[in-house]
Design a protein around this motif. Structure first.
Motif, PDB file in Angstrom:
ATOM      1  N   GLN A   1      28.430  36.739  -5.633  1.00 22.35           N
ATOM      2  CA  GLN A   1      27.682  37.485  -6.631  1.00 22.35           C
ATOM      3  C   GLN A   1      27.117  36.473  -7.623  1.00 22.35           C
ATOM      4  O   GLN A   1      27.758  36.139  -8.612  1.00 22.35           O
ATOM      5  CB  GLN A   1      28.574  38.508  -7.341  1.00 22.35           C
ATOM      6  N   PRO A   2      25.917  35.990  -7.385  1.00 15.90           N
ATOM      7  CA  PRO A   2      25.357  34.926  -8.230  1.00 15.90           C
ATOM      8  C   PRO A   2      25.005  35.419  -9.623  1.00 15.90           C
ATOM      9  O   PRO A   2      24.916  36.624  -9.876  1.00 15.90           O
ATOM     10  CB  PRO A   2      24.104  34.512  -7.462  1.00 15.90           C
ATOM     11  N   THR A   3      24.797  34.488 -10.532  1.00 21.35           N
ATOM     12  CA  THR A   3      24.366  34.798 -11.895  1.00 21.35           C
ATOM     13  C   THR A   3      23.148  35.717 -11.842  1.00 21.35           C
ATOM     14  O   THR A   3      22.164  35.427 -11.157  1.00 21.35           O
ATOM     15  CB  THR A   3      24.026  33.505 -12.648  1.00 21.35           C
ATOM     16  N   SER A   4      23.192  36.829 -12.572  1.00 20.55           N
ATOM     17  CA  SER A   4      22.150  37.846 -12.414  1.00 20.55           C
ATOM     18  C   SER A   4      22.198  38.829 -13.579  1.00 20.55           C
ATOM     19  O   SER A   4      23.124  38.803 -14.404  1.00 20.55           O
ATOM     20  CB  SER A   4      22.330  38.601 -11.092  1.00 20.55           C
ATOM     21  N   ASN A   5      21.202  39.719 -13.620  1.00 23.02           N
ATOM     22  CA  ASN A   5      21.194  40.803 -14.606  1.00 23.02           C
ATOM     23  C   ASN A   5      21.024  42.175 -13.969  1.00 23.02           C
ATOM     24  O   ASN A   5      21.184  43.202 -14.636  1.00 23.02           O
ATOM     25  CB  ASN A   5      20.094  40.586 -15.648  1.00 23.02           C
ATOM     26  N   PHE A   6      20.723  42.198 -12.654  1.00 19.16           N
ATOM     27  CA  PHE A   6      20.360  43.454 -11.995  1.00 19.16           C
ATOM     28  C   PHE A   6      20.781  43.384 -10.537  1.00 19.16           C
ATOM     29  O   PHE A   6      20.573  42.369  -9.870  1.00 19.16           O
ATOM     30  CB  PHE A   6      18.841  43.651 -12.107  1.00 19.16           C
ATOM     31  N   TRP A   7      21.389  44.453 -10.049  1.00 19.60           N
ATOM     32  CA  TRP A   7      21.792  44.545  -8.638  1.00 19.60           C
ATOM     33  C   TRP A   7      21.116  45.754  -8.020  1.00 19.60           C
ATOM     34  O   TRP A   7      21.117  46.840  -8.590  1.00 19.60           O
ATOM     35  CB  TRP A   7      23.303  44.696  -8.524  1.00 19.60           C
ATOM     36  N   TRP A   8      20.515  45.534  -6.837  1.00 21.36           N
ATOM     37  CA  TRP A   8      19.818  46.595  -6.112  1.00 21.36           C
ATOM     38  C   TRP A   8      20.343  46.580  -4.681  1.00 21.36           C
ATOM     39  O   TRP A   8      20.024  45.698  -3.898  1.00 21.36           O
ATOM     40  CB  TRP A   8      18.321  46.355  -6.151  1.00 21.36           C
TER      41      TRP A   8
ATOM     42  N   ALA B   1      25.879  51.224  -0.187  1.00 19.00           N
ATOM     43  CA  ALA B   1      26.239  50.100  -1.055  1.00 19.00           C
ATOM     44  C   ALA B   1      27.316  49.230  -0.431  1.00 19.00           C
ATOM     45  O   ALA B   1      28.250  48.776  -1.101  1.00 19.00           O
ATOM     46  CB  ALA B   1      26.679  50.599  -2.423  1.00 19.00           C
ATOM     47  N   THR B   2      27.167  48.950   0.860  1.00 19.68           N
ATOM     48  CA  THR B   2      28.128  48.086   1.545  1.00 19.68           C
ATOM     49  C   THR B   2      27.799  46.609   1.370  1.00 19.68           C
ATOM     50  O   THR B   2      28.491  45.757   1.926  1.00 19.68           O
ATOM     51  CB  THR B   2      28.139  48.417   3.055  1.00 19.68           C
ATOM     52  N   ASP B   3      26.766  46.288   0.592  1.00 22.24           N
ATOM     53  CA  ASP B   3      26.320  44.907   0.451  1.00 22.24           C
ATOM     54  C   ASP B   3      26.592  44.368  -0.955  1.00 22.24           C
ATOM     55  O   ASP B   3      25.854  43.540  -1.467  1.00 22.24           O
ATOM     56  CB  ASP B   3      24.834  44.790   0.771  1.00 22.24           C
TER      57      ASP B   3
ATOM     58  N   ASN C   1      21.941  38.152  -1.819  1.00 25.61           N
ATOM     59  CA  ASN C   1      20.508  38.442  -1.814  1.00 25.61           C
ATOM     60  C   ASN C   1      20.152  39.784  -2.459  1.00 25.61           C
ATOM     61  O   ASN C   1      18.977  40.139  -2.523  1.00 25.61           O
ATOM     62  CB  ASN C   1      19.978  38.414  -0.378  1.00 25.61           C
ATOM     63  N   THR C   2      21.147  40.533  -2.922  1.00 31.08           N
ATOM     64  CA  THR C   2      20.866  41.811  -3.572  1.00 31.08           C
ATOM     65  C   THR C   2      20.886  41.693  -5.094  1.00 31.08           C
ATOM     66  O   THR C   2      20.753  42.711  -5.794  1.00 31.08           O
ATOM     67  CB  THR C   2      21.889  42.881  -3.143  1.00 31.08           C
ATOM     68  N   TYR C   3      21.006  40.466  -5.612  1.00 31.87           N
ATOM     69  CA  TYR C   3      21.107  40.252  -7.056  1.00 31.87           C
ATOM     70  C   TYR C   3      19.832  39.605  -7.603  1.00 31.87           C
ATOM     71  O   TYR C   3      19.276  38.695  -6.992  1.00 31.87           O
ATOM     72  CB  TYR C   3      22.323  39.390  -7.383  1.00 31.87           C
ATOM     73  N   PHE C   4      19.393  40.086  -8.768  1.00 28.13           N
ATOM     74  CA  PHE C   4      18.160  39.629  -9.405  1.00 28.13           C
ATOM     75  C   PHE C   4      18.492  38.907 -10.704  1.00 28.13           C
ATOM     76  O   PHE C   4      19.449  39.258 -11.398  1.00 28.13           O
ATOM     77  CB  PHE C   4      17.242  40.816  -9.705  1.00 28.13           C
TER      78      PHE C   4
ATOM     79  N   TRP D   1      18.596  54.403  -3.768  1.00 28.79           N
ATOM     80  CA  TRP D   1      19.491  53.244  -3.723  1.00 28.79           C
ATOM     81  C   TRP D   1      20.314  53.165  -4.991  1.00 28.79           C
ATOM     82  O   TRP D   1      19.879  53.593  -6.069  1.00 28.79           O
ATOM     83  CB  TRP D   1      18.686  51.934  -3.595  1.00 28.79           C
ATOM     84  N   LEU D   2      21.493  52.557  -4.866  1.00 32.44           N
ATOM     85  CA  LEU D   2      22.325  52.290  -6.023  1.00 32.44           C
ATOM     86  C   LEU D   2      21.856  51.025  -6.722  1.00 32.44           C
ATOM     87  O   LEU D   2      21.465  50.057  -6.075  1.00 32.44           O
ATOM     88  CB  LEU D   2      23.790  52.111  -5.616  1.00 32.44           C
TER      89      LEU D   2
END
Length: 392
Positions: free
Chosen positions: A68-75, A81-83, A88-91, A237-238
């Motif tokens: 879970q890399p440094t980020s502010n938003f997860w999509w 939501a198995t990912d 690659n789902t972190y912004f 999407w979550l």
């Protein structure tokens, strides 16, 4: 001039200061006396909305590391939501994309700007409403505080303020090849606060509010939602927001900023964005033939109701064989910090997939225009400082 400032984020705000941006001053202040020497702005029912603006800082997502890399938003890219541990789902933010947090005096707040992953840019305009203390939140549908992660488990509920996502005002749009899907989406709170069978978490903000960050003393925000189909309201999407909030020291004066749009001069030469099915406010103007037109510019006129905002000046649209240009003439005390102009044959700009959008970052002026066209003139208007060198 000393201004009375409302507390931000409950008791935790004692330990730091945010930049309070206001356009209204006490009638007897020295600032007002000086401004009387300038050309006065016209009387309006309200001034540009007062808000406190702070920068958003990516959470470090401790203790998950590279998963879970440094980020502010997860999509999430899967309905289930198995990912959650797919990096690659972190912004996150970069030099061209950033988010800000604005808190208004009426108990609402706004998460505004853009965040990016690869070639996917997500434009965020998320509104929060009904600010409550922990005691008030508990009384509202048995409100709970979702503590998780390094900071969240160390946080105190009494230090938090709680909001709900305002699904009627919030939009999220995505553009780029790495996006799960391009387009504009709605957003609603998750879990549903009206569902008595699920916890009621809402959005919390305060010390330790960025649940997945290693800084236990940082002000932060976490909330959870569903991206929804703007036409049907169906859940798609979550998503999660999880970030820190960093505020500048207070300035010595005003400097409030608001989004602004040009409005047509008659009932049949413009349309509010909601007539095109959008949840954002603003107007398109047209159809227009070649010529020169001057329109009033309104800031902060939510729901296209000009009584909600302020007249801040005019814009002159010139349409001729050389193309389409916009020239602003703002009232004394206002400056533009951003300008976006759309001009084309269709009522609204289109994205790569052919669907309409009203996101200002996607406005452009089409080439070789002739005949009737439509225009949208958007800007960000701020209060100018007294020496004319720009906003505070």
């Amino acid at each position: 001039m000393i201004k009375k400032l409302s507390l931000l984020f409950g008791l935790c705000f004692i330990f730091f200061a945010c930049q309070t941006e206001q356009l209204e001053t006490d009638n007897n202040s020295l600032l007002d006396i000086e401004k009387k020497k300038k050309k006065k702005k016209p009387n309006v029912t309200t001034s540009v909305a007062n808000f406190t603006e702070c920068n958003i800082i990516d959470a470090d997502r401790a203790p998950w590391g590279d998963r879970q890399p440094t980020s502010n938003f997860w999509w999430s890219e899967t309905p289930e939501a198995t990912d959650y541990f797919n990096a690659n789902t972190y912004f996150s933010q970069d030099s061209n994309h950033n988010l800000v947090f604005r808190e208004y005096e009426d108990g609402t707040a706004n998460i505004l700007g853009s965040t990016v992953r690869g070639t996917c840019v997500v434009e965020i305009d998320v509104w929060l409403k009904d600010k409550r203390t922990w005691e008030e939140w508990q009384a509202f549908h048995d409100g709970d505080h979702k503590k998780e992660g390094t900071a969240g488990n160390a946080s105190n509920s009494e230090d938090m303020s709680f909001y709900l996502i305002d699904s009627e005002r919030s939009t999220v749009s995505a553009l780029g090849g790495d996006c799960v899907q391009e387009g504009e989406f709605g957003l609603r709170q998750r879990p549903d606060p009206a569902d008595v069978t699920t916890p009621n978490y809402g959005a919390h903000i305060g010390v330790g509010g960025a649940n997945y960050d290693s800084d236990l003393n940082a002000i932060g925000l976490s909330t959870w939602g569903w991206l929804t189909d703007v036409n049907t309201g169906a859940d798609l999407w979550l998503i999660d927001f999880n970030f820190k909030i960093e505020c500048e020291p207070p300035s010595t004066g005003g400097g409030g900023c608001e989004t602004a749009f040009a409005k047509g001069n008659s009932n049949d030469d413009h349309a509010c964005f909601d007539e095109g099915g959008f949840s954002r406010w603003g107007w398109n103007i047209g159809p227009l033939s070649e010529g020169t037109y001057t329109y009033d510019v309104y800031a902060g006129a939510g729901q296209c109701n000009i009584s909600n905002g302020a007249l801040v000046g005019t814009v002159t649209i010139t349409y001729d064989s050389n193309g389409v240009t916009a020239s602003y003439d703002l009232l004394d005390g206002y400056v533009n910090t951003e300008e976006h102009l759309y001009a084309g044959y269709l009522p609204y700009p289109t994205k790569n997939n052919g669907s309409y959008t009203v996101a200002p970052g996607q406005y452009d002026v089409e080439s070789n225009l002739s005949g009737d066209i439509y225009v949208i003139a958007h800007s960000v208007v701020c209060e100018d400082d007294d020496d004319g060198n720009g906003p505070y």
